[in-house]
Enzyme design. Structure first.
Site, PDB file in Angstrom:
ATOM      1  N   SER A 248       0.553  -1.334   0.254  1.00 42.95           N
ATOM      2  CA  SER A 248       0.084   0.246   0.265  1.00 42.95           C
ATOM      3  C   SER A 248       0.549   1.392  -0.090  1.00 42.95           C
ATOM      4  CB  SER A 248      -0.979   0.059   1.313  1.00 42.95           C
ATOM      5  OG  SER A 248      -0.875   1.566   1.815  1.00 42.95           O
ATOM      6  N   LYS A 249       0.204   2.399  -0.090  1.00 40.54           N
ATOM      7  CA  LYS A 249       1.409   3.854  -0.458  1.00 40.54           C
ATOM      8  C   LYS A 249       0.922   4.735   1.096  1.00 40.54           C
ATOM      9  CE  LYS A 249       1.633   4.505  -5.538  1.00 40.54           C
ATOM     10  NZ  LYS A 249       0.873   5.309  -6.642  1.00 40.54           N
ATOM     11  N   ARG A 250      -0.212   3.711   1.414  1.00 35.24           N
ATOM     12  CA  ARG A 250       0.250   4.305   3.166  1.00 35.24           C
ATOM     13  C   ARG A 250       0.441   3.548   4.371  1.00 35.24           C
ATOM     14  NH1 ARG A 250      -4.586   7.698   2.012  1.00 35.24           N
ATOM     15  NH2 ARG A 250      -5.873   7.329   0.200  1.00 35.24           N
TER      16      ARG A 250
END
Ligand code: GLU
Length: 489
Positions: A248-250
């Site tokens: 994920s990019k989070r």
């Protein structure tokens, strides 16, 4: 001559796989003393923002990656933004139009969708190729105020390259659509802006993520159409989660992915760089620790593995812990103070003001072996400076057999032992005296040491009782114990 580049689109915060890609490029360029160029690819105007751009630049700076102007360009404005170079791309797009390797395409999105659907209905894969419109039709489109895109004419052939990381890659271009190189608003697409800049900036090696493998044949076709030298391409393996799923990019609590988060927890940069380099690159032996200089010396593209890299945040913590442990007390103190000054609350600022350097150095030896990040010190270690007392749960430690009466007795006795302490205040002497007391009383070590430690610190985890007594010093230790004893009565 080796010139590499890192051309992020500022559409997200700088994450750990960008850190790896940029660092590999940086290492490779530094190795030869040549150049590493940062270019902001902001042609996706809908998703690009200045906030992300700043995050990218700050993260590169935090990770010590410096970058250069491109050769032959003295009056460079920095960093290079593609949106500031639209006239340059327009010139090259024009060139392709003139040599008939590009053309205007007039279909609307709906018409394209219909074409795709009808191919699908006939069970044929749809590949867009130039449609010959009559002059009359084109006149009509113009009257309708249609804005054409410009598409590149893909020649059917096998496009090949020897990938620096993978193997020889062959792709059949007959399945590649004639791709858009200029959108209808006049902004070039990534494919062409990227190629034009890489050529103008004399990029020799393009090292980027595997997700770009499918872009490479298109870009090679563009190089060929311009008659330019094709740079070397190397595609880095993907980075995946432990369970092999897409990352994920989070950030989450257990898995940091943005460099900002690493910075806010004040990870040691050298630990982060060491860690990310090993996510895909393997030295010839099993060595794990490298300084940045050693990485510059040892890094090589041919030792990048082909298989996907697994990103395990726990390993990043482990690396950081190893690096923190190995800092000298002086260096640890300096970093810790820098961190607390930047990210500590008001109380930390006052603590910094009134605490002598000697005290920081003294506690360093005891705490640095216990920290995975300096952020943990900020959140849990105020007890070195501040009296704070444990909750019942921490004091009596759940079901273990230590009750209030016993704690009271122990406290009174230990206060006596320490009050009358005749020896030098060393950890060793403190330990000897307390152990002597414990065995005289026929108690177990934990019955005494656990509550003692809890009373001195107020928290669940900290250095042990002897260590805390030593670091706090006789006077402060006794104060803490006496206040608590009084409160218990
Ligand atoms: N702007 C592209 C990206 O952010 C760069 C890809 C490349 O290295 O060519 O993914």
């Amino acid at each position: 001559m080796i010139i590499t580049r890192f051309p992020p689109s500022p559409t997200w915060n700088f994450h750990i796989w960008w850190a790896r890609t940029s660092f590999y490029n940086w290492l490779f360029a530094k190795q030869t003393g040549w150049k590493f160029i940062l270019r902001i690819e902001d042609t996706d105007t809908e998703r690009s923002t200045k906030v992300y751009e700043k995050n990218i630049i700050d993260s590169l700076e935090w990770l010590w990656m410096d970058y250069d102007a491109w050769p032959g360009k003295d009056d460079w404005t920095w960093p290079f933004h593609q949106m500031a170079r639209l006239d340059i791309y327009a010139k090259y797009i024009d060139l392709l139009l003139k040599q008939w390797t590009a053309y205007y395409a007039w279909e609307t999105a709906e018409e394209l969708e219909d074409m795709r659907k009808s191919s699908y209905d006939q069970k044929k894969a749809f590949v867009y190729r130039q449609i010959d419109y009559t002059d009359e039709q084109i006149k009509q489109f113009k009257e309708e105020w249609r804005k054409p895109t410009v598409r590149f004419k893909v020649e059917n052939k096998i496009v090949k390259w020897q990938d620096l990381v993978k193997w020889e890659i062959n792709m059949d271009s007959s399945i590649i659509w004639d791709f858009v190189i200029m959108k209808s608003d006049g902004v070039p697409t990534y494919y062409i802006a990227n190629v034009v800049d890489d050529d103008l900036m004399w990029i020799t090696h393009i090292i980027r993520g595997e997700e770009h493998v499918n872009n490479t044949p298109k870009q090679i076709l563009l190089y060929e159409a311009f008659g330019w030298k094709i740079p070397e391409f190397g595609h880095l393996p993907l980075m995946l989660n432990l369970d092999k799923s897409k990352m994920s990019k989070r950030d989450t609590k257990d898995q940091y992915v943005t460099v900002t988060k690493f910075k806010e927890e004040w990870f040691l940069k050298e630990a982060v760089l060491n860690f990310i380099t090993l996510l895909g690159w393997h030295p010839s032996d099993d060595r794990e620790f490298f300084t940045v200089d050693e990485l510059i010396k040892n890094f090589s593209l041919d030792r990048i593995t082909n298989s996907n890299a697994i990103y395990d945040f726990k390993r990043a913590l482990w690396f950081n812990w190893e690096y923190i442990k190995n800092l000298s007390d002086e260096e640890f103190t300096a970093r810790l103070l820098e961190y607390l000054k930047t990210y500590g609350d008001q109380e930390w600022q006052s603590i910094i003001e009134i605490t002598e350097k000697e005290y920081w150095l003294k506690l360093s030896a005891y705490i640095k072996i216990r920290l995975q990040t300096l952020g943990q010190f900020r959140d849990y270690a105020k007890y070195f400076f501040k009296r704070q007392y444990p909750s019942e749960e921490i004091l009596y430690n759940g079901k273990m057999w230590v009750n209030k009466e016993l704690v009271k007795t122990i406290l009174q006795d230990i206060i006596k032992v320490l009050d009358g302490f005749k020896y030098d205040w060393t950890e060793e002497n403190i330990k000897n005296e307390i152990v002597k007391y414990i065995s005289e009383k026929g108690l177990k070590n934990w019955q005494v040491l656990r509550p003692l430690r809890a009373i001195l610190t107020g928290v669940q985890a900290s250095p042990g009782a002897f260590e805390m007594l030593y670091v706090l010093g006789k006077k402060e230790s006794l104060e803490r114990l006496k206040i608590f004893a009084e409160w218990l009565n």
